[in-house]
Every structure is written in structure tokens, then in C-alpha cells.
Write a protein that holds these residues in place. Structure first.
Motif, PDB file in Angstrom:
ATOM      1  N   ASP A 144      62.120  44.710  33.308  1.00  0.00           N
ATOM      2  CA  ASP A 144      60.899  43.934  32.811  1.00  0.00           C
ATOM      3  C   ASP A 144      61.388  43.165  31.552  1.00  0.00           C
ATOM      4  O   ASP A 144      61.059  43.474  30.277  1.00  0.00           O
ATOM      5  N   THR A 145      62.055  41.910  31.712  1.00  0.00           N
ATOM      6  CA  THR A 145      62.447  41.464  30.523  1.00  0.00           C
ATOM      7  C   THR A 145      62.210  40.078  30.360  1.00  0.00           C
ATOM      8  O   THR A 145      62.973  39.242  29.749  1.00  0.00           O
ATOM      9  N   ASP A 146      61.017  39.720  31.064  1.00  0.00           N
ATOM     10  CA  ASP A 146      60.424  38.248  30.467  1.00  0.00           C
ATOM     11  C   ASP A 146      60.373  38.437  29.038  1.00  0.00           C
ATOM     12  O   ASP A 146      59.966  39.413  28.467  1.00  0.00           O
ATOM     13  N   GLY A 147      60.861  37.413  28.370  1.00  0.00           N
ATOM     14  CA  GLY A 147      60.922  37.252  26.984  1.00  0.00           C
ATOM     15  C   GLY A 147      61.810  37.957  26.075  1.00  0.00           C
ATOM     16  O   GLY A 147      61.861  37.717  24.990  1.00  0.00           O
ATOM     17  N   ILE A 148      62.937  38.349  26.998  1.00  0.00           N
ATOM     18  CA  ILE A 148      64.025  39.011  26.323  1.00  0.00           C
ATOM     19  C   ILE A 148      65.108  38.054  26.401  1.00  0.00           C
ATOM     20  O   ILE A 148      65.715  37.593  27.757  1.00  0.00           O
ATOM     21  N   PHE A 149      65.827  37.481  25.451  1.00  0.00           N
ATOM     22  CA  PHE A 149      66.879  36.703  25.366  1.00  0.00           C
ATOM     23  C   PHE A 149      67.811  37.000  26.178  1.00  0.00           C
ATOM     24  O   PHE A 149      68.350  38.063  26.157  1.00  0.00           O
TER      25      PHE A 149
END
Length: 196
Positions: A40-45
């Protein structure tokens, strides 16, 4: 929606600097690792692409060492098939990866990557260890040393810098920590940053 860059990641962290003590957040937070494990890493660089998400779902990192390794497999020089060897080792019980089992010190150096030679720093530590051996120790372990040196020769071009990837993994972890614990605030600031 644009991807999170390193510059925007630093801006995001600055938004939360008064609410989160980033120097003292726990690096073993279960909710944060669950976020990585389900990708769930949308928005995680550095973890937004489908490639990154696939690797996260395969490895399911449980600590900072595994998160750092996952990032290196996705963005460093040690790309597949090494990631599959890494995952296979995690599932093989008892430990049966044969290359380094004869040298306890080498096993210790490679323990945080489950026996895979991944980091330049590991290579340097191994070579330093070999240099410190007596002539007798070298003679007694010559076959094992030969195997390890051959592996270093094969892998030398694909080794990554652990410090570089750990620093970046820490940025990612901090972002994921915010997303896991303050999801609405994370989404709000992410939408402001990544539509610019």
C-alpha cells in the motif's frame, strides 16, 4: 497524480515535524511493515511503481534490513534473479544455501541478507577478514575462500551501497509510518504536493 520525489518526501516530512518525533520513531512498528507487506505504497518515495509493489509483496519485509534489501533489489544493481534466491533462502528450512557455510565469519557478515552477497560493505568486510587470516588459516580454508572469492568476482558489478539505500529506506519508512498512523493527513498533504 505525480510520483513522490525525494524533494517532495522531505517536504512531506517537514509538514509532520511538529507532530512526529522522527528521530525517535520505532523502527519495528507493525502497522508500518504491514503497509509495506501489502504494498500500500502510493505516495511512498521509491516504492510507487508496480515493479516495486511486486517486490514488496514477494519479500514482505519485516524489519529495516529487509526493507533496505528490497529497495536495493528494485533500484540497485542486484536485480533479479538475486531477489528470487533471497526469497528462496527465506523459505528453505533448515538453511541450506551452500556457498558460505564453511566460513562462520563470512556467514556472520552476510547474516542480515540471509547469506546473499548484496552490499559493497559486505565485500569489504569479507576481504578484510581474509587479509587478517594467518597463513595456516588460509591453507586450512583454501577451498571455502576460493568459492567466496569466485562469488565476489561474479557479483562485484552488482553490489550496492548499504548506507545509501538504508538512508533512503529510512525516508520511505517515515513516510509509511505517517501513512499507517495518520492516513487522512497523509492523503491531504500528498494530494497538495503531488498535483503540483
Amino acid at each position: 497524480m505525480k510520483r513522490m520525489t525525494e524533494e517532495k518526501a522531505e517536504q512531506m516530512l517537514a509538514f509532520f515535524a511538529n507532530d512526529v518525533d522522527f528521530d525517535n520513531i520505532p523502527l519495528d512498528d507493525a502497522k508500518t511493515y504491514e503497509l509495506f507487506q501489502r504494498a500500500d505504497t502510493d505516495g511512498i518515495f521509491m516504492f510507487e511503481s508496480e515493479w516495486d509493489k511486486y517486490d514488496l509483496r514477494q519479500i514482505k519485509p519485516k524489519d529495516m534490513e529487509e526493507l533496505t534489501a528490497t529497495m536495493a533489489f528494485s533500484h540497485g544493481l542486484a536485480v533479479n534473479p538475486y531477489i528470487y534466491t533471497y526469497m528462496k533462502i527465506l523459505k528453505v528450512h533448515p538453511f541450506t544455501y551452500p556457498r558460505f557455510t564453511e566460513l562462520e565469519k563470512v556467514n556472520s557478515i552476510l547474516s542480515d541478507t540471509h547469506g546473499i552477497l548484496l552490499w559493497k560493505e559486505q565485500k569489504e568486510d569479507i576481504l578484510e577478514y581474509f587479509d587478517s587470516m594467518s597463513e595456516l588459516e588460509r591453507e586450512q580454508n583454501k577451498n571455502a575462500i576460493k568459492i567466496v572469492l569466485h562469488e565476489i568476482e561474479l557479483r562485484g558489478h552488482s553490489l550496492s551501497n548499504r548506507k545509501f539505500f538504508r538512508n533512503r529506506a529510512l525516508i520511505c519508512y517515515k513516510l509509511a509510518y505517517i501513512k499507517a498512523h495518520m492516513p487522512e493527513d497523509f492523503c491531504y498533504y500528498h494530494s497538495k504536493l503531488c498535483t503540483i
